[in-house]
Design an enzyme around this catalytic site. Sequence first.
Site, mmCIF file in Angstrom:
data_model
loop_
_atom_site.group_PDB
_atom_site.id
_atom_site.type_symbol
_atom_site.label_atom_id
_atom_site.label_comp_id
_atom_site.label_asym_id
_atom_site.label_seq_id
_atom_site.Cartn_x
_atom_site.Cartn_y
_atom_site.Cartn_z
ATOM 1 N N LYS A 277 5.883 52.363 -4.962
ATOM 2 C CA LYS A 277 6.495 53.689 -4.865
ATOM 3 C C LYS A 277 6.217 54.280 -3.481
ATOM 4 O O LYS A 277 5.381 53.786 -2.732
ATOM 5 C CB LYS A 277 5.924 54.604 -5.948
ATOM 6 N N MET B 285 2.319 70.417 16.319
ATOM 7 C CA MET B 285 3.395 69.722 15.623
ATOM 8 C C MET B 285 3.668 68.350 16.226
ATOM 9 O O MET B 285 3.886 67.372 15.496
ATOM 10 C CB MET B 285 4.676 70.555 15.650
ATOM 11 N N ARG C 223 -0.145 65.762 -17.563
ATOM 12 C CA ARG C 223 0.797 65.517 -16.479
ATOM 13 C C ARG C 223 1.964 64.757 -17.076
ATOM 14 O O ARG C 223 2.573 65.198 -18.035
ATOM 15 C CB ARG C 223 0.076 64.750 -15.347
ATOM 16 N N TYR D 208 -3.593 75.925 20.812
ATOM 17 C CA TYR D 208 -3.299 77.210 20.175
ATOM 18 C C TYR D 208 -4.566 77.916 19.734
ATOM 19 O O TYR D 208 -5.487 77.308 19.167
ATOM 20 C CB TYR D 208 -2.416 76.989 18.949
#
Length: 382
Positions: free
Chosen positions: A45, A315, A139, A267
Amino acid sequence: MTNLAVSDRTATASGPRLDIDLDAVARNTRLLADRAAGELMAVVKADGFGHGAVDVARTALAHGATRLGVTSLDEAWTLRDAGLGVPLLSWLNPVDADFALAAERDVDVAVPSAQHLSAVAVAPGRSRVHLHLDAGMARDGADPAAWGTLCRAARRAEQRGEVEVVGVMGHLGCADDPDDECNTLGRTRFAWALETARAAGLRPRDRHLAATAATLTDPRSHHTMSRVGAGLVGIDPSRSTRLHPAMTLTAPVVQVRRVRGGTPVGYGHSHRTAVATHLGLVPLGYADGLPRLASGRAEVLVRGVRRPVVGRISMDQLVVDLGERGVDPGETVTVFGPGTHGEPTVAEWATWADTIEHELVTGIGARVERRTLAVPHLRSLS
């Protein structure tokens, strides 16, 4: 004064790269197949846990796995389109999924509720199903209170020729800690579920509860099959077994600058250099899958030495403190790998980011070039 050097070698071919080592997948598969009491299902998966579903599937099948597992039917189609005709199970689908196509393409489906059973039963074709029990996670899977009703309804659908119940499945919520009482509850509940299914007249030949951690540490949870995904690519949630990580992430240094002590970085100026040093800019960031939470903790390997990531991971980029000597623009940084050459591992990055390895390996972004290192003489399966 800041002195800046800029690399002109920033084309895609020399940019960030993710290497996938299928030999590591092969070795992990052989180990896991030896540990499993029954068959080994290779769970591929999430694009084979970020390693390439088709490549991981073919490798696992050539080295001890006998069947495949995925979540969605869309993932199943990818494997069928690649010519993989082995038994294949999909276990997380909405009630309006294309169960008719699943039957046509020979894909088993999990049934976690009466609604799913009804949807599968009315679809054209005779579907092979695995009844899915919630073994204690609240779940996926049927609530134990509804299990008996589900089993009896499945038996009636089987008698009408609408489905064939070939399996019963569950999942342990605490298998990474073999001594946790949660596992005792899960095993007990699963044994009860099997007896309930038999009492309803069902005879499922596939019975599977164990995933990677339980396959490695808890033989009591082994039945006719184990489902292993993370272990194939070198992740052992139980930390009990030395597996072989299959992923290495590298990138070039695109800029190098010498800065004074006290220079703010990134930053928010969350870091200031303690002394004069060289800073290297690496074109990888959280858009590429490196967690921002690892800022100020992470390290990378440069010229055989670990160097700290400083300032906040952005980013598209991160900054590495290269020390007094620095490096040349264009040199390669190893962000993570198997750890055999001193580089950080995915497990270390997961610790720095307060997460799990699974999140990191499945989150590497599409901008990163991928290269697959094939196993010699890997046979083609169809």
